[in-house]
Design an enzyme around this catalytic site. Structure first.
Site, PDB file in Angstrom:
ATOM      1  N   ARG A  15       0.841  -1.207   0.000  1.00  0.00           N
ATOM      2  CA  ARG A  15       0.000   0.000   0.000  1.00  0.00           C
ATOM      3  C   ARG A  15       0.873   1.254   0.000  1.00  0.00           C
ATOM      4  O   ARG A  15       2.075   1.180   0.197  1.00  0.00           O
ATOM      5  CB  ARG A  15      -0.918   0.009   1.240  1.00  0.00           C
ATOM      6  N   LYS A  75       2.112   1.818   7.157  1.00  0.00           N
ATOM      7  CA  LYS A  75       2.521   1.026   8.318  1.00  0.00           C
ATOM      8  C   LYS A  75       3.396   1.860   9.258  1.00  0.00           C
ATOM      9  O   LYS A  75       3.932   2.904   8.876  1.00  0.00           O
ATOM     10  CB  LYS A  75       3.317  -0.201   7.871  1.00  0.00           C
ATOM     11  N   TYR A  94      -0.453   4.380  10.580  1.00  0.00           N
ATOM     12  CA  TYR A  94      -0.762   3.386  11.622  1.00  0.00           C
ATOM     13  C   TYR A  94       0.478   3.224  12.483  1.00  0.00           C
ATOM     14  O   TYR A  94       1.598   3.122  11.959  1.00  0.00           O
ATOM     15  CB  TYR A  94      -1.085   2.017  11.003  1.00  0.00           C
ATOM     16  N   HIS A  96       0.163   1.465  16.167  1.00  0.00           N
ATOM     17  CA  HIS A  96      -0.032   0.298  17.048  1.00  0.00           C
ATOM     18  C   HIS A  96       1.080   0.220  18.086  1.00  0.00           C
ATOM     19  O   HIS A  96       1.842  -0.762  18.139  1.00  0.00           O
ATOM     20  CB  HIS A  96      -0.116  -0.995  16.215  1.00  0.00           C
ATOM     21  N   GLU A 118      -4.990   4.558  13.987  1.00  0.00           N
ATOM     22  CA  GLU A 118      -5.892   3.624  14.676  1.00  0.00           C
ATOM     23  C   GLU A 118      -6.535   4.186  15.929  1.00  0.00           C
ATOM     24  O   GLU A 118      -7.465   3.578  16.458  1.00  0.00           O
ATOM     25  CB  GLU A 118      -5.156   2.309  15.006  1.00  0.00           C
ATOM     26  N   ASP A 270      -5.422 -10.896  14.293  1.00  0.00           N
ATOM     27  CA  ASP A 270      -4.531  -9.805  14.725  1.00  0.00           C
ATOM     28  C   ASP A 270      -4.722  -9.487  16.201  1.00  0.00           C
ATOM     29  O   ASP A 270      -3.907  -8.788  16.791  1.00  0.00           O
ATOM     30  CB  ASP A 270      -4.722  -8.560  13.842  1.00  0.00           C
TER      31      ASP A 270
HETATM   32  N1  LIG Z   1      -6.781 -10.117   9.693  1.00  0.00           N
HETATM   33  C1  LIG Z   1      -6.831  -8.921   9.168  1.00  0.00           C
HETATM   34  O1  LIG Z   1      -6.160  -8.622   8.173  1.00  0.00           O
HETATM   35  C2  LIG Z   1      -7.737  -7.890   9.745  1.00  0.00           C
HETATM   36  C3  LIG Z   1      -8.069  -6.730   9.022  1.00  0.00           C
HETATM   37  C4  LIG Z   1      -8.959  -5.813   9.593  1.00  0.00           C
HETATM   38  C5  LIG Z   1      -9.487  -6.064  10.864  1.00  0.00           C
HETATM   39  N2  LIG Z   1      -9.112  -7.200  11.537  1.00  0.00           N
HETATM   40  C6  LIG Z   1      -9.625  -7.552  12.870  1.00  0.00           C
HETATM   41  O2  LIG Z   1     -10.923  -8.117  12.760  1.00  0.00           O
HETATM   42  C7  LIG Z   1     -11.530  -8.059  14.059  1.00  0.00           C
HETATM   43  C8  LIG Z   1     -12.949  -7.517  13.930  1.00  0.00           C
HETATM   44  O3  LIG Z   1     -12.894  -6.131  13.580  1.00  0.00           O
HETATM   45  P1  LIG Z   1     -14.214  -5.289  13.319  1.00  0.00           P
HETATM   46  O4  LIG Z   1     -13.761  -3.948  12.830  1.00  0.00           O
HETATM   47  O5  LIG Z   1     -15.177  -6.074  12.512  1.00  0.00           O
HETATM   48  O6  LIG Z   1     -14.774  -5.146  14.812  1.00  0.00           O
HETATM   49  P2  LIG Z   1     -16.212  -4.600  15.266  1.00  0.00           P
HETATM   50  O7  LIG Z   1     -16.025  -4.003  16.610  1.00  0.00           O
HETATM   51  O8  LIG Z   1     -16.835  -3.787  14.193  1.00  0.00           O
HETATM   52  O9  LIG Z   1     -17.089  -5.939  15.412  1.00  0.00           O
HETATM   53  C9  LIG Z   1     -16.794  -6.920  16.363  1.00  0.00           C
HETATM   54  C10 LIG Z   1     -18.087  -7.581  16.780  1.00  0.00           C
HETATM   55  O10 LIG Z   1     -17.747  -8.686  17.621  1.00  0.00           O
HETATM   56  C11 LIG Z   1     -18.815  -8.830  18.553  1.00  0.00           C
HETATM   57  N3  LIG Z   1     -18.427  -9.693  19.657  1.00  0.00           N
HETATM   58  C12 LIG Z   1     -17.542  -9.437  20.661  1.00  0.00           C
HETATM   59  N4  LIG Z   1     -17.487 -10.497  21.494  1.00  0.00           N
HETATM   60  C13 LIG Z   1     -18.333 -11.438  21.005  1.00  0.00           C
HETATM   61  C14 LIG Z   1     -18.714 -12.726  21.417  1.00  0.00           C
HETATM   62  N5  LIG Z   1     -18.220 -13.287  22.529  1.00  0.00           N
HETATM   63  N6  LIG Z   1     -19.616 -13.416  20.661  1.00  0.00           N
HETATM   64  C15 LIG Z   1     -20.124 -12.868  19.536  1.00  0.00           C
HETATM   65  N7  LIG Z   1     -19.808 -11.636  19.112  1.00  0.00           N
HETATM   66  C16 LIG Z   1     -18.920 -10.935  19.836  1.00  0.00           C
HETATM   67  C17 LIG Z   1     -19.130  -7.390  18.939  1.00  0.00           C
HETATM   68  O11 LIG Z   1     -20.410  -7.271  19.541  1.00  0.00           O
HETATM   69  C18 LIG Z   1     -19.038  -6.676  17.581  1.00  0.00           C
HETATM   70  O12 LIG Z   1     -20.292  -6.599  16.940  1.00  0.00           O
HETATM   71  C19 LIG Z   1     -10.586  -7.179  14.887  1.00  0.00           C
HETATM   72  O13 LIG Z   1      -9.746  -7.992  15.656  1.00  0.00           O
HETATM   73  C20 LIG Z   1      -9.790  -6.423  13.849  1.00  0.00           C
HETATM   74  O14 LIG Z   1      -8.554  -5.968  14.349  1.00  0.00           O
HETATM   75  C21 LIG Z   1      -8.250  -8.086  10.989  1.00  0.00           C
END
Ligand SMILES: NC(=O)c1ccc[n+]([C@@H]2O[C@H](COP(=O)([O-])OP(=O)(O)OC[C@H]3O[C@@H](n4cnc5c(N)ncnc54)[C@H](O)[C@@H]3O)[C@@H](O)[C@H]2O)c1
Length: 372
Positions: A15, A75, A94, A96, A118, A270
């Protein structure tokens, strides 16, 4: 203001901090843009496009860091980049910092004013500069999951949408927030039978209003998750408890009940992942198998679609970049409490409480820094 865009040097990062369109917008606001040669190539953006936008192409990162008043990146700066930062310079990217003591120390030592994407907030309580990456990861999850379900990829040989006379795959999404809702949009579009589990009734109501009968919503309990995990062809982990490690909703015992060749895409990797058997993987080797279940646990999923991610990130960051450039960081942060929340380090002081707490460092509020 002279704004510098270095080429990202983190492994497999394609990116770029500003697109040519963003550069043109800033130039229109009277600013000067220096872009390191090749900075946009990984996102399909040639030097010539930046030149056409009015930017100057610079040969080395050294020149950018030495000459720019604000550095816009993607990053966190690596050690070699951190050594190039200086007092009076703004870093917007970002960061972190909470899990990264070395970087925190280096940014303190640099004297620079460091604003982290973030921790910028929005009036609705969200994190607007994280949202686009969750949207990308969410939309990518059914795509990579569908591929992993193919026989050659180790999956059970199931087509997400089925065909007339053969049922669609069962897709279970844990967490219906930004990434979960975006995953649902694509999985439904691919014709899958989609169930979203969340512990928030507000979230379940919103999803029900948005998707109607095209999706099932289920309240999150251990028992309902155990039942759904057993049935799932593709399970997508998209939970987040802000500031905490992801809850381990899928235990090793539950994994044993899954169908052979079923797939888990753990977006939440993550934050440690929401399955006991999840461990981070890379785009070079994205999957592994435990108890016959294919795990996809890439921690930087948006990197797979760098061009889309670059544009999505720019759409979110540009208004803040313009504010910082037009007003200077002090006035921009005075005027906008949400951008103010982005200030992590300024002239050797840690101005983000969770970062100070994580590293047992002294905390100075952004407000007190601005009062000077
Ligand atoms: N792997 C990657 O490349 C990548 C990229 C972007 C985001 N992420 C990660 O994805 C994850 C989700 O991000 P998001 O922006 O969608 O978060 P978000 O806050 O929009 O949504 C998370 C949801 O999880 C729910 N939740 C929490 N505990 C729960 C449980 N015990 N049972 C059921 N639901 C539960 C919450 O109520 C919420 O609706 C984060 O860890 C974020 O850092 C990863």
């Amino acid at each position: 203001m002279r704004i510098g865009v270095p080429k990202e040097i983190k492994n497999n990062e394609f990116r770029v901090g500003l697109t040519p369109n963003s550069a043109a917008e800033l130039i229109h606001h009277g600013h000067e843009l220096w872009v390191e040669t090749g900075a946009g190539v990984g996102s399909g953006l040639a030097d010539a496009e930046y030149v056409a936008a009015g930017a100057k192409i610079v040969a080395t990162a050294d020149e950018i860091f030495a000459g720019a008043e604000m550095i816009v990146k993607v990053k966190e700066p690596l050690a070699v980049e951190r050594r190039k930062l200086h007092r009076g310079q703004i870093l917007f990217t970002y960061l972190h910092l909470a899990p990264d003591l070395d970087q925190t120390k280096d940014l303190i030592a640099s004297g620079a004013t460091c604003v982290a994407y973030e921790t910028v907030t929005s009036a609705s309580g969200g994190l607007p500069l994280l949202t686009p990456m969750s949207e990308v990861a969410g939309r990518l999850a059914p795509q990579v999951g569908a591929h992993a379900l193919e026989k050659a990829a180790g999956g059970r040989g199931v087509l997400l949408g089925g065909v007339p006379g053969v049922p669609a795959a069962d897709v279970v999404i844990l967490g219906g927030g930004v990434s979960g809702a975006n995953a649902a949009t694509i999985a439904i579009g691919m014709g899958a039978n989609v169930t979203v589990v969340d512990r928030s009734n507000e979230v379940l109501k919103r999803l029900d209003a948005q998707f109607g009968a095209a999706m099932h919503t289920v309240y999150s309990t251990r028992a309902t998750i155990a039942e759904l995990v057993r049935r799932a062809d593709l399970l997508i982990g998209a939970v987040l408890v802000p500031g905490a490690a992801a809850p381990k909703l899928i235990t090793r015992e539950m994994l044993k009940t899954m169908k052979p060749g079923a797939v888990i895409v753990d977006i939440a990797i993550d934050q440690g992942g929401c399955c006991e058997t999840s461990r981070p993987t890379t785009h070079a080797d994205p999957t592994y198998v435990v108890d016959g279940v294919v795990h996809y646990c890439v921690a930087n999923m948006p990197g797979a679609v760098a061009r889309t991610s670059t544009f999505a990130l720019n759409n979110a960051t540009l208004p803040f970049t313009i504010a910082l450039a037009d007003k200077g960081w002090r006035q921009a942060l005075r005027d906008d409490p949400h951008l103010r929340n982005g200030l992590n380090v300024h002239e050797g002081k840690v101005t983000c409480a969770p970062v100070a707490e994580a590293h047992h460092l002294a905390y100075v509020s952004a407000e007190s820094v601005l009062a000077v």
